[in-house]
Design a protein around this motif. Sequence first.
Motif, PDB file in Angstrom:
ATOM      1  N   ALA A 255     -78.547  18.399 -64.261  1.00 28.17           N
ATOM      2  CA  ALA A 255     -77.456  17.412 -64.063  1.00 28.17           C
ATOM      3  C   ALA A 255     -77.210  17.158 -62.575  1.00 28.17           C
ATOM      4  CB  ALA A 255     -76.181  17.913 -64.731  1.00 28.17           C
ATOM      5  N   TYR A 256     -77.378  18.192 -61.765  1.00 27.89           N
ATOM      6  CA  TYR A 256     -77.103  18.066 -60.321  1.00 27.89           C
ATOM      7  C   TYR A 256     -77.985  17.002 -59.661  1.00 27.89           C
ATOM      8  CZ  TYR A 256     -81.454  20.377 -58.960  1.00 27.89           C
ATOM      9  OH  TYR A 256     -82.774  20.659 -58.742  1.00 27.89           O
ATOM     10  N   LYS A 257     -79.151  16.742 -60.259  1.00 27.01           N
ATOM     11  CA  LYS A 257     -80.102  15.794 -59.646  1.00 27.01           C
ATOM     12  C   LYS A 257     -79.581  14.362 -59.648  1.00 27.01           C
ATOM     13  CE  LYS A 257     -84.455  18.250 -60.285  1.00 27.01           C
ATOM     14  NZ  LYS A 257     -85.874  18.041 -60.170  1.00 27.01           N
ATOM     15  N   LYS A 258     -78.581  14.103 -60.472  1.00 30.86           N
ATOM     16  CA  LYS A 258     -78.047  12.739 -60.558  1.00 30.86           C
ATOM     17  C   LYS A 258     -77.108  12.434 -59.400  1.00 30.86           C
ATOM     18  CE  LYS A 258     -78.210  12.147 -65.551  1.00 30.86           C
ATOM     19  NZ  LYS A 258     -77.463  12.690 -66.689  1.00 30.86           N
ATOM     20  N   HIS A 259     -76.817  13.427 -58.576  1.00 33.07           N
ATOM     21  CA  HIS A 259     -75.857  13.242 -57.484  1.00 33.07           C
ATOM     22  C   HIS A 259     -76.544  13.414 -56.130  1.00 33.07           C
ATOM     23  CE1 HIS A 259     -72.560  13.555 -60.424  1.00 33.07           C
ATOM     24  NE2 HIS A 259     -73.356  14.442 -61.007  1.00 33.07           N
TER      25      HIS A 259
END
Length: 285
Positions: A255-259
């Motif tokens: 999920a962190y990759k989307k930011h």
Amino acid sequence: MIIDKLYDSVKDKGFVCVGLDTSLDYIPENIKNKSSNVADIVFEFNKQIIDCTNDITGIFKVQIAYYEAMGLEGLKAYSKTLKYLKEKNALSIGDVKRGDIAATAKEYAKAHFSGDFEVDFITLNPYMGYDSITPYFDYFKSGEKGAFVLLRTSNPGAKDIEYLEYKNEPLYYEIGENIYKMADEFIGECGYSSLGFVVGGTYSEEATEIRERFKKSFFLIPGYGAQGGKAEDIRLYLDDFNGGVVNSSRGIITAYKKHEDGENKFQEYTRQAVENMRNDIYGKK
Ligand SMILES: O=C(O)c1cc(=O)[nH]c(=O)n1[C@@H]1O[C@H](COP(=O)(O)O)[C@@H](O)[C@H]1O
């Protein structure tokens, strides 16, 4: 019974099952840069996920393929992760999807219910027959261990075999009914059996029927997130938000990759992904 522990854990911490399907490609550079040792890097990534989600995660599922693919270092990280989960009082599923002749199954049981790879639950594939499932029963009887047997899986290929018509209905009902009878021996105080089923959350046509027919089965429900399973469909497999755990792996751990600032706020975004998933399934957003 181990299922009572899972039931209580879901009551306290919720139905989310965080999937630690850890590929090196998913790990932020700043964690990779901390060590040159693969086992340490993979463990550190898992540890950070466990630390920031444990209080809102009913159980963790560790998919062994990702670790096997990294060889011995990967298996070291697998083992260390399971030990860490135990230390943190978190429950674990070893997603090993075993299924083999009885003599071999006995060895798989020993391998995953004791020693270096010990977990609370494993996943089993029933398509070699019921004698590939029964060798695990002594562990269920002990009250310490449990398993989820594939009933109706989340992948498109589920249609190829699981849906073959048998006695006017999909074959998986026949297999399910037989295993359901066996599971009666391992019912806990919570009313569910330590021998449950895997039910993919990507299909919903028969969700109500499945929940109704296998009332005493606890479900492992994968398919939310990366595979597109919808909250309203997944809700149908739960019973008052218990009676099942909903797995998401890539949807949470990447999920962190989307930011843009994802690497620096890795734990914050990972926790947020679990919170969002909970709220979505609870119907709060
Ligand atoms: O047994 C499983 O956990 C399983 C059964 C199934 O029908 N579908 C399915 O996706 N899984 C597993 O659930 C996880 C899903 O991962 P994500 O699609 O990344 O959330 C993977 O570890 C799969 O191996």
